[in-house]
Design a protein around this motif. Structure first.
Motif, PDB file in Angstrom:
ATOM      1  N   VAL B  39       0.699  -1.048  -0.015  1.00 27.73           N
ATOM      2  CA  VAL B  39       0.089  -0.012   0.046  1.00 27.73           C
ATOM      3  C   VAL B  39       0.897   1.218  -0.108  1.00 27.73           C
ATOM      4  O   VAL B  39       1.799   1.131   0.851  1.00 27.73           O
ATOM      5  CB  VAL B  39      -0.735   0.034   1.176  1.00 27.73           C
ATOM      6  CG1 VAL B  39      -1.673   1.205   1.177  1.00 27.73           C
ATOM      7  CG2 VAL B  39      -1.779  -1.283   1.217  1.00 27.73           C
ATOM      8  N   THR B  40       0.591   2.245  -0.932  1.00 31.71           N
ATOM      9  CA  THR B  40       1.477   3.175  -0.966  1.00 31.71           C
ATOM     10  C   THR B  40       0.980   4.362   0.073  1.00 31.71           C
ATOM     11  O   THR B  40      -0.395   4.504   0.153  1.00 31.71           O
ATOM     12  CB  THR B  40       1.504   3.936  -2.392  1.00 31.71           C
ATOM     13  OG1 THR B  40       1.717   2.694  -3.365  1.00 31.71           O
ATOM     14  CG2 THR B  40       2.385   4.980  -2.749  1.00 31.71           C
ATOM     15  N   ALA B  41       1.559   5.326   0.270  1.00 26.76           N
ATOM     16  CA  ALA B  41       1.344   6.463   1.323  1.00 26.76           C
ATOM     17  C   ALA B  41       0.061   7.289   0.585  1.00 26.76           C
ATOM     18  O   ALA B  41       0.237   7.656  -0.703  1.00 26.76           O
ATOM     19  CB  ALA B  41       2.450   7.342   1.453  1.00 26.76           C
ATOM     20  N   GLY B  42      -0.806   7.413   1.122  1.00 26.72           N
ATOM     21  CA  GLY B  42      -1.888   8.204   0.792  1.00 26.72           C
ATOM     22  C   GLY B  42      -3.190   7.539   0.172  1.00 26.72           C
ATOM     23  O   GLY B  42      -4.223   8.074  -0.281  1.00 26.72           O
ATOM     24  N   GLU B  43      -3.033   6.260  -0.070  1.00 27.24           N
ATOM     25  CA  GLU B  43      -3.985   5.311  -0.575  1.00 27.24           C
ATOM     26  C   GLU B  43      -5.150   5.126   0.471  1.00 27.24           C
ATOM     27  O   GLU B  43      -4.820   5.388   1.615  1.00 27.24           O
ATOM     28  CB  GLU B  43      -3.574   3.911  -1.009  1.00 27.24           C
ATOM     29  CG  GLU B  43      -2.979   3.990  -2.542  1.00 27.24           C
ATOM     30  CD  GLU B  43      -2.650   2.526  -2.983  1.00 27.24           C
ATOM     31  OE1 GLU B  43      -3.546   2.070  -3.661  1.00 27.24           O
ATOM     32  OE2 GLU B  43      -1.737   1.879  -2.615  1.00 27.24           O
ATOM     33  N   ASP B 168       0.188   8.190  10.632  1.00 22.90           N
ATOM     34  CA  ASP B 168       0.415   8.152   9.134  1.00 22.90           C
ATOM     35  C   ASP B 168      -0.802   7.244   8.279  1.00 22.90           C
ATOM     36  O   ASP B 168      -0.931   7.241   7.242  1.00 22.90           O
ATOM     37  CB  ASP B 168       1.718   7.575   8.773  1.00 22.90           C
ATOM     38  CG  ASP B 168       2.875   8.382   9.436  1.00 22.90           C
ATOM     39  OD1 ASP B 168       2.808   9.624   9.379  1.00 22.90           O
ATOM     40  OD2 ASP B 168       4.214   7.766   9.676  1.00 22.90           O
ATOM     41  N   ILE B 169      -1.039   6.034   9.253  1.00 21.92           N
ATOM     42  CA  ILE B 169      -1.766   5.032   8.738  1.00 21.92           C
ATOM     43  C   ILE B 169      -3.168   5.042   9.710  1.00 21.92           C
ATOM     44  O   ILE B 169      -2.962   4.999  10.863  1.00 21.92           O
ATOM     45  CB  ILE B 169      -1.215   3.647   8.822  1.00 21.92           C
ATOM     46  CG1 ILE B 169       0.049   3.949   7.762  1.00 21.92           C
ATOM     47  CG2 ILE B 169      -1.979   2.652   7.939  1.00 21.92           C
ATOM     48  CD1 ILE B 169       0.954   2.648   8.073  1.00 21.92           C
ATOM     49  N   ASN B 195      -8.344  11.600   4.501  1.00 22.93           N
ATOM     50  CA  ASN B 195      -7.380  10.934   3.592  1.00 22.93           C
ATOM     51  C   ASN B 195      -6.879  12.279   2.564  1.00 22.93           C
ATOM     52  O   ASN B 195      -5.668  12.257   2.325  1.00 22.93           O
ATOM     53  CB  ASN B 195      -8.289   9.962   2.828  1.00 22.93           C
ATOM     54  CG  ASN B 195      -7.280   9.451   1.647  1.00 22.93           C
ATOM     55  OD1 ASN B 195      -7.835   9.357   0.497  1.00 22.93           O
ATOM     56  ND2 ASN B 195      -6.269   8.893   2.121  1.00 22.93           N
ATOM     57  N   ASN B 199      -3.698  13.435   4.387  1.00 19.13           N
ATOM     58  CA  ASN B 199      -2.713  12.557   3.641  1.00 19.13           C
ATOM     59  C   ASN B 199      -2.599  11.316   4.646  1.00 19.13           C
ATOM     60  O   ASN B 199      -1.568  10.847   4.662  1.00 19.13           O
ATOM     61  CB  ASN B 199      -1.259  13.255   3.334  1.00 19.13           C
ATOM     62  CG  ASN B 199      -0.918  12.362   2.126  1.00 19.13           C
ATOM     63  OD1 ASN B 199      -1.458  11.844   1.264  1.00 19.13           O
ATOM     64  ND2 ASN B 199       0.542  12.217   2.197  1.00 19.13           N
ATOM     65  N   THR B 201      -3.077   7.294   5.156  1.00 20.79           N
ATOM     66  CA  THR B 201      -3.198   6.343   4.408  1.00 20.79           C
ATOM     67  C   THR B 201      -4.489   5.638   5.111  1.00 20.79           C
ATOM     68  O   THR B 201      -4.157   5.234   6.610  1.00 20.79           O
ATOM     69  CB  THR B 201      -1.958   5.529   4.156  1.00 20.79           C
ATOM     70  OG1 THR B 201      -1.005   6.281   3.622  1.00 20.79           O
ATOM     71  CG2 THR B 201      -2.334   4.190   3.459  1.00 20.79           C
ATOM     72  N   CYS B 216     -13.364   4.160  -1.819  1.00 22.50           N
ATOM     73  CA  CYS B 216     -12.016   3.429  -2.318  1.00 22.50           C
ATOM     74  C   CYS B 216     -11.974   3.370  -3.617  1.00 22.50           C
ATOM     75  O   CYS B 216     -12.790   2.758  -4.257  1.00 22.50           O
ATOM     76  CB  CYS B 216     -11.896   2.044  -1.410  1.00 22.50           C
ATOM     77  SG  CYS B 216     -12.045   2.135   0.284  1.00 22.50           S
TER      78      CYS B 216
END
Lengths: 272, 317
Positions: B39-43, B168-169, B195, B199, B201, B216
């Motif tokens: 999973v990429t940051a911000g997804e 962050d998550i 989100n 930013n 995730t 999503c």
């Protein structure tokens, strides 16, 4: 963690337990009643020993003041251990209702959170009674005070507390894996405490060996007390055993910490 | 950069079942089996699957609660179970089924305690709290103990609590379970904002596919511990054995029409329903029907996402 881990832990413990003290103070009357009843129940416990001494002069070769010394020292150690870590017997319930998961998600060691969980200052009732009994014993027992004996008293209390705490942690670790086994630890803490309130000379040597070599609760007060009260060791162990409580406490704490970590690694959580 | 890396991770549980009074059968259950994804940051990723598919087990491994039996996990560069306490500062977790707040404390006190546990600077804490109180409408709830809150109110409190330390998550395990339509919609709006603006995730599990449709772009489907689909929501149609329906209104009642590539599933007077695979083109079928029959009207029904997923689960049985 930025600061010294030990300091951070103590701070977190303080934060969480203070939160529980505050919320228990919301019900002031109930707090006073619980504290008084806890004090009264433990006091009656010692009254039973006083009644016994009304018909005998000595128990296993020990006078009433000397038995009070044993009683007070183990009660103090258990009292402090229970004050700081009494919530460990609820680990199983925490596993079952899933709230251990919530603790695992916070940036504070789980053991600290569990020990501070539902911190109950009413547990001071036991400590208070133990202080009175121990104080009376120190004042009346016939002790030849020397420097080593004076220093051995606080060392005995600290090590005793650590040994009982280690047993509580071991029992808590066991509950992480077998969440319905809440009473295993009590057998050793409360059971051990009840045994240690009397001179170990009244028990068969097999029992004394067991509490020395298997579950070393005899180091809580018996071995240091032999030196302080100037008694012969019924097992005839070397004299340095009477000073070995710190070693026993360190070993117990090490084993307990290892088991706790291993238990968390094997934690299975609940469904969903 | 990948914020979450899951590389061939499995988790097994040993289950002991009583087969008779004394005997116990030992059975190894693979809750998660050879799972890999990043999973990429911000997804904002939807993680779905039937009950017992391994969703919660995955989340518990990503948060460090459970130790994987095998495989490699990295979240924000950390091994979750080994660096659990350090990772805790960087993630927020909400379990829809239960609260992580203190039952007897007013919401305000819970937040204040969390601030000190997570060591959030006071000014930042006040900013965040003000934002969340406004967006989640928490103003009237702050003085009430958590046990007195309704499910929807508690969920709002839990989400605010999970975000106070600027993680962050954010992991959400069935955040909309048991909420009414209005609360669900408000919550979704808030999550979109978190989100986009912060930013953060987000990885969310749910049984409510509207959550996925509205939040999503990427969805992962897990079943029996395996990842069976990972991609855009739209692609699910083609991937599953989904079927589209052509509804034909003939000018007069007639026997079932016969065209290649489609089968009649229902006839009601002049109206007939023809099913064909979702990935097939509708044009030749429409042309064939129009050429051979006297058609008054035509419409095409896309498969509902629920049906697509149900079909996906059924096919894997």
């Amino acid at each position: 963690m930025a600061d010294a881990p030990a300091l951070g832990r103590a701070r977190a413990y303080g934060l969480l337990s203070w939160m529980w003290i505050r919320s228990s103070m919301a019900y002031r009357t109930s707090f006073v009643i619980l504290l008084t009843s806890s004090f009264a129940i433990t006091f009656l416990d010692f009254a039973a020993i006083l009644i016994m001494f009304a018909s005998v002069d000595r128990l296993g070769g020990f006078s009433v003041s000397e038995v009070a010394f044993l009683y007070g020292s183990t009660s103090l150690a258990l009292g402090f251990a229970d004050l700081f870590g009494g919530s460990l017997d609820r680990v199983g319930a925490r596993v079952r209702d899933g709230s251990l998961d919530a603790m695992l998600l916070r940036p504070v060691p789980t053991l600290v959170q569990i020990m501070a969980d539902q911190f109950a200052i009413r547990r001071l009732g036991r400590v208070l009674q133990a202080v009175l009994v121990f104080g009376w014993a120190l004042a009346t027992a016939d002790i030849g005070w020397t420097w080593d004996r004076v220093l051995l008293v606080p060392a005995m209390l600290v090590c005793g507390t650590a040994i009982f705490l280690a047993i509580l942690v071991l029992a808590g670790a066991f509950q992480v894996l077998a969440s319905d086994a809440a009473d295993v630890g009590n057998a050793f803490t409360y059971g051990g405490n009840t045994m240690l309130q009397y001179p170990l000379t009244i028990y068969p040597t097999e029992v004394v060996r067991a509490v020395t070599f298997v579950v070393p609760v005899a180091f809580v007060n018996w071995y240091p007390a032999l030196h302080i009260l100037d008694r012969a060791d019924p097992l005839n162990l070397p004299t340095w055993w009477q000073f070995a409580s710190p070693l026993a406490a360190a070993v117990m704490c090490g084993v307990a910490a290892m088991c706790w970590r291993a238990a968390l690694r094997h934690y299975r959580s609940t469904g969903s | 950069m990948s914020l979450i890396e899951v590389d061939r991770v499995s988790r097994t549980f040993v289950v002991r079942r009583k087969t008779s009074t004394l005997r116990r059968a030992r059975q190894v259950v693979r809750a998660v089996d050879d799972l890999s994804f990043t999973v990429t940051a911000g997804e904002m990723v939807g993680y779905i699957g039937p009950n017992g598919a391994g969703k919660s087990t995955t989340i518990k491994m990503l948060t460090g609660i459970l130790v994987p039996s095998s495989g490699r996990l990295r979240v924000a560069g950390l091994d979750p179970s080994a660096a659990r306490v350090e990772l805790a500062r960087r993630i927020g977790v909400v379990f829809g089924q239960r609260t992580t707040l203190w039952w007897d404390l007013p919401l305000r006190d819970s937040f204040a305690l969390l601030r000190r546990i997570y060591r959030v600077p006071l000014t930042r804490f006040r900013q965040n709290l003000d934002t969340f109180v406004e967006l989640l409408d928490l103003g009237d709830l702050l003085h009430r103990p958590v046990r007195q809150l309704s499910l929807g109110q508690r969920m709002r409190g839990d989400i605010a609590a999970a975000l106070l330390h600027d993680p962050d998550i954010l992991y959400l395990d069935e955040p909309t379970i048991g909420l009414d339509v209005v609360s669900k919609s408000a919550l979704r709006g808030f999550l979109r904002e978190v989100n986009a603006e912060r930013n953060v995730t987000v990885l969310l599990t749910t049984h409510d596919l509207v959550d996925i449709e509205q939040l999503c772009r990427r969805v992962m489907v897990i079943d029996h511990g395996h990842l069976v689909y990972d991609g855009e929501l739209a692609g699910l149609h083609a991937f599953g054995n989904a079927r589209r329906t052509l509804v034909v209104d003939l000018s007069d009642p007639a026997p079932p029409v016969d065209v290649r590539g489609a089968t009649v599933t229902r006839v009601d007077g002049p109206r007939q329903w023809l099913e064909f695979p979702a990935q097939a083109s509708a044009a030749p079928i429409v042309a064939a029907v129009a050429a051979g029959y006297d058609v008054a009207d035509l419409s095409i029904q896309e498969p509902a996402i629920e049906d697509v997923i149900r079909q996906l689960y059924l096919d894997r049985r």
